[in-house]
Design a protein around this motif. Structure first.
Motif, PDB file in Angstrom:
ATOM      1  N   LYS A   1       4.038  14.617 -14.033  1.00 27.72           N
ATOM      2  CA  LYS A   1       3.147  15.397 -14.886  1.00 27.72           C
ATOM      3  C   LYS A   1       3.424  16.895 -14.760  1.00 27.72           C
ATOM      4  CE  LYS A   1      -0.657  12.064 -14.589  1.00 27.72           C
ATOM      5  NZ  LYS A   1      -2.031  11.816 -14.060  1.00 27.72           N
TER       6      LYS A   1
ATOM      7  N   LYS B   1       1.755  -1.369  -9.597  1.00 24.66           N
ATOM      8  CA  LYS B   1       0.329  -1.058  -9.729  1.00 24.66           C
ATOM      9  C   LYS B   1      -0.526  -2.216  -9.230  1.00 24.66           C
ATOM     10  CE  LYS B   1       0.893   2.133 -13.599  1.00 24.66           C
ATOM     11  NZ  LYS B   1       0.696   3.290 -12.710  1.00 24.66           N
TER      12      LYS B   1
ATOM     13  N   ASP C   1       4.150   5.535  -5.652  1.00 24.39           N
ATOM     14  CA  ASP C   1       4.198   5.499  -7.115  1.00 24.39           C
ATOM     15  C   ASP C   1       3.204   6.481  -7.718  1.00 24.39           C
ATOM     16  OD1 ASP C   1       5.451   4.138  -9.413  1.00 24.39           O
ATOM     17  OD2 ASP C   1       3.385   3.524  -9.868  1.00 24.39           O
ATOM     18  N   GLN C   2       2.058   6.598  -7.091  1.00 19.56           N
ATOM     19  CA  GLN C   2       1.068   7.581  -7.554  1.00 19.56           C
ATOM     20  C   GLN C   2       1.606   8.998  -7.368  1.00 19.56           C
ATOM     21  OE1 GLN C   2      -2.782   7.129  -5.762  1.00 19.56           O
ATOM     22  NE2 GLN C   2      -3.683   8.862  -6.857  1.00 19.56           N
ATOM     23  N   GLN C   3       2.286   9.221  -6.249  1.00 16.41           N
ATOM     24  CA  GLN C   3       2.898  10.521  -5.992  1.00 16.41           C
ATOM     25  C   GLN C   3       3.970  10.825  -7.034  1.00 16.41           C
ATOM     26  OE1 GLN C   3       4.428  10.851  -1.998  1.00 16.41           O
ATOM     27  NE2 GLN C   3       5.052  12.983  -2.232  1.00 16.41           N
ATOM     28  N   ARG C   4       4.722   9.813  -7.433  1.00 15.39           N
ATOM     29  CA  ARG C   4       5.760   9.986  -8.459  1.00 15.39           C
ATOM     30  C   ARG C   4       5.137  10.361  -9.798  1.00 15.39           C
ATOM     31  NH1 ARG C   4       7.072   7.227 -12.590  1.00 15.39           N
ATOM     32  NH2 ARG C   4       5.707   5.493 -11.982  1.00 15.39           N
ATOM     33  N   GLU C   5       4.054   9.677 -10.159  1.00 16.16           N
ATOM     34  CA  GLU C   5       3.397   9.956 -11.443  1.00 16.16           C
ATOM     35  C   GLU C   5       2.842  11.378 -11.477  1.00 16.16           C
ATOM     36  OE1 GLU C   5       0.491   6.888 -11.909  1.00 16.16           O
ATOM     37  OE2 GLU C   5       1.929   5.481 -12.805  1.00 16.16           O
ATOM     38  N   GLU C   6       2.269  11.809 -10.368  1.00 20.64           N
ATOM     39  CA  GLU C   6       1.708  13.165 -10.309  1.00 20.64           C
ATOM     40  C   GLU C   6       2.806  14.218 -10.402  1.00 20.64           C
ATOM     41  OE1 GLU C   6      -0.471  13.142  -6.692  1.00 20.64           O
ATOM     42  OE2 GLU C   6      -2.175  12.002  -7.513  1.00 20.64           O
TER      43      GLU C   6
ATOM     44  N   TYR D   1       8.096  14.329  -3.160  1.00 22.64           N
ATOM     45  CA  TYR D   1       8.235  12.883  -3.381  1.00 22.64           C
ATOM     46  C   TYR D   1       9.601  12.398  -2.913  1.00 22.64           C
ATOM     47  CZ  TYR D   1       9.078   8.587  -6.065  1.00 22.64           C
ATOM     48  OH  TYR D   1       9.415   7.313  -6.446  1.00 22.64           O
TER      49      TYR D   1
ATOM     50  N   GLU E   1       0.835  -1.209   0.000  1.00 25.22           N
ATOM     51  CA  GLU E   1       0.000   0.000   0.000  1.00 25.22           C
ATOM     52  C   GLU E   1       0.872   1.262   0.000  1.00 25.22           C
ATOM     53  OE1 GLU E   1      -2.822   2.161   3.302  1.00 25.22           O
ATOM     54  OE2 GLU E   1      -3.076  -0.018   3.025  1.00 25.22           O
TER      55      GLU E   1
ATOM     56  N   GLN F   1       2.552   1.712  -3.471  1.00 27.68           N
ATOM     57  CA  GLN F   1       1.584   2.137  -4.490  1.00 27.68           C
ATOM     58  C   GLN F   1       1.239   3.616  -4.326  1.00 27.68           C
ATOM     59  OE1 GLN F   1      -1.542  -0.766  -3.971  1.00 27.68           O
ATOM     60  NE2 GLN F   1      -0.589  -2.224  -5.394  1.00 27.68           N
ATOM     61  N   ALA F   2       1.125   4.072  -3.084  1.00 29.91           N
ATOM     62  CA  ALA F   2       0.867   5.490  -2.841  1.00 29.91           C
ATOM     63  C   ALA F   2       2.053   6.341  -3.288  1.00 29.91           C
ATOM     64  CB  ALA F   2       0.583   5.717  -1.356  1.00 29.91           C
TER      65      ALA F   2
END
Length: 526
Positions: free
Chosen positions: A124, A270, A116-121, A136, A110, A113-114
């Motif tokens: 961008k 993911k 990784d989402q922070q990295r993707e944001e 991050y 968990e 995954q959180a």
């Protein structure tokens, strides 16, 4: 120039160091996996081993509590208790600190995954708003620091000191650098689930746990290892550093064949699974962040170390582990590293061979290999002579200075260790830090230790306050080490050489006596 500087100038200090000698709570810990039961002996009793010297080697550094425990049980029963390490005890306040950490409260998958989402944001917003990227990176660093702090607190306060030393030993043996990608956020789980449960268990189980952990697969690039696109990085280190050792007889072809075995073993952060057709779905496996993808695996027959490995997918790994465990080279390489850590830089061939024979006979039972080493005349003769690496020097000093005080901020200690060149998971290459004296006994290192001794001696208030608190008189009082007033430490100093005792007698204050004591040649060895 201070009295300490004049008494032990850096050059003389180096020479003498080279030549001289609360309420507790049960800490949840999965019992180390063991294959056989050990029985008590009377080896140490017969050898009349000095209790301080033995305690100083079996622990991160002897203090009153550890030596009293050894004396109460007797040296042989104490060794047995340390080898079995069924559970650990740390002070309740220390356990509360560990329990409050993110790495203790948030499930690993968990958390990753959180992140990784922070990295993707943050990706961008690259070039537009770099604050997300900075946040991050700061979170990755914070989690890595939690891992280092948890390990350090256990090393200082845990009752199972041999377990803590072995935990660090294997983390160094299976070294993963904190400098690559997001690996530093994986290290806490790597230590807690791959290393710690097997640190005093079975080497095959330990090896498999490290092999299947995403931190190892990412650090050594096996997530990029696929059929017709071979990446040999992990296969090479698995043979060279983790099992058989360099020059042990394996060939470049063996590396390539092992790399083929490891194809398809990678990472998927993911939550969703990749798109698979019906045929692929049957062979796909996922556990945590680790996945085995059949489409990326080479199902051809391999030949490793003269043995045929049939293309059966993930089960090929078990065939390889069994093969590596049977190799005399693996037994010798692991035994030699253990002996270098606990006995001397150049352990005898006879000692290493006896340990290797026990490794093969017990199928990798770590406590039995260790006991063969401990219950040897060579080990007994080495007591007090093994040069401390930075971790041993700093932790042994802190265990004496603050035995009855509960540290709430490990920052200063981590900083001291970093200044001596042994940052937690900071070694960039997979070979880990050297345990040999020549790596740590330079004049520059000794001067740096001299500075650390002064910092501990005068007290570091930050150890006893959170980062948000202002420093108070209470913090300063807690930070004042009572070495000069400690009966155990004073009695211990009477076992030191005459030159060390002469230096201590010339101190003009308690802080100065503390600095002198922590700078003696005897404190540089274990």
């Amino acid at each position: 120039m201070s009295k300490l500087s004049s008494i032990l100038s850096p050059s003389l200090f180096v020479l003498s160091a080279l030549c001289g000698l609360s309420a507790c709570s049960n800490q949840s810990l999965q019992p180390p996996s063991q294959t056989q039961t050990l029985r008590a002996s009377d080896f140490f009793q017969q050898a009349q081993v000095n209790s301080y010297a033995l305690s100083n080697r079996l622990t991160w550094g002897a203090n009153k509590t550890s030596e009293q425990q050894l004396r109460a049980l007797g040296p042989d029963a104490y060794l047995l208790q340390q080898l079995q390490a069924q559970s650990a005890q740390v002070p309740a306040q220390i356990q509360s600190q560990i329990d409050a950490m993110t790495i203790s409260q948030k499930p690993f998958v968990e958390m990753m995954q959180a992140l990784d989402q922070q990295r993707e944001e943050s990706a961008k917003m690259r070039g537009t708003d770099d604050s997300l990227r900075q946040a991050y990176q700061q979170e990755l660093n914070r989690i890595a620091r939690e891992a280092a702090s948890r390990s350090l607190l256990r090393s200082i306060y845990s009752s199972n000191q041999l377990l803590e030393q072995m935990n660090w030993f294997w983390m160094n043996h299976f070294n993963i650098s904190n400098r690559k990608d997001n690996v530093r956020a994986m290290l806490a789980d790597f230590e807690e689930t791959a290393i710690r449960p097997h640190a005093l268990g079975n080497f095959r189980a330990l090896l498999k746990a490290t092999l299947l952990h995403p931190a190892m697969l990412r650090y050594l690039d096996n997530e990029h290892n696929a059929v017709n696109k071979i990446n040999e990085n992990y296969a090479r280190e698995l043979l060279e550093l983790h099992t058989m050792g360099v020059g042990s007889g394996y060939t470049q072809t063996d590396v390539q064949e092992l790399a083929r075995v490891l194809t398809g073993l990678g990472i998927r952060v993911k939550a969703d699974n990749p798109r698979l057709n019906q045929a692929q779905l049957a062979g796909y496996q996922r556990f945590g962040l680790t996945e085995f993808h059949p489409r990326r695996h080479d199902f051809g027959e391999k030949k490793l170390l003269g043995t045929t490995i049939k293309g059966q997918g993930l089960s090929e790994i078990d065939q390889v582990l069994d093969l590596l465990m049977r190799q005399p080279a693996t037994a010798k390489f692991i035994s030699q590293k253990l002996a270098q850590f606990f006995v001397s830089d150049a352990p005898s061939d006879a000692l290493v061979q006896s340990m290797a024979e026990q490794f093969l006979q017990s199928k990798g039972d770590i406590p039995r290999v260790l006991r063969t080493m401990f219950e040897s005349s060579e080990f007994v003769a080495s007591l007090g002579k093994k040069f401390k690496d930075p971790m041993h020097y700093v932790i042994s000093s802190v265990r004496l200075a603050y035995e009855d005080k509960m540290i709430v901020n490990t920052g200063p200690i981590l900083s001291w260790i970093n200044s001596l060149g042994q940052q937690a998971n900071g070694h960039q290459t997979p070979d880990g830090y050297s345990m040999k004296e020549m790596a740590w006994a330079s004049p520059a290192q000794m001067t740096a230790r001299f500075d650390v001794a002064r910092l501990i001696a005068r007290g570091a208030p930050n150890l006893f306050k959170t980062e948000m608190e202002e420093t108070t008189a209470q913090h300063r009082e807690a930070a004042r080490p009572a070495l000069a007033q400690n009966v155990y430490v004073k009695e211990l100093s009477q076992q030191f050489s005459q030159s060390s005792r002469d230096a201590l007698s010339q101190s003009g204050s308690a802080p100065e006596w503390n600095a002198f004591f922590l700078s003696t040649p005897e404190m540089m060895r274990r």
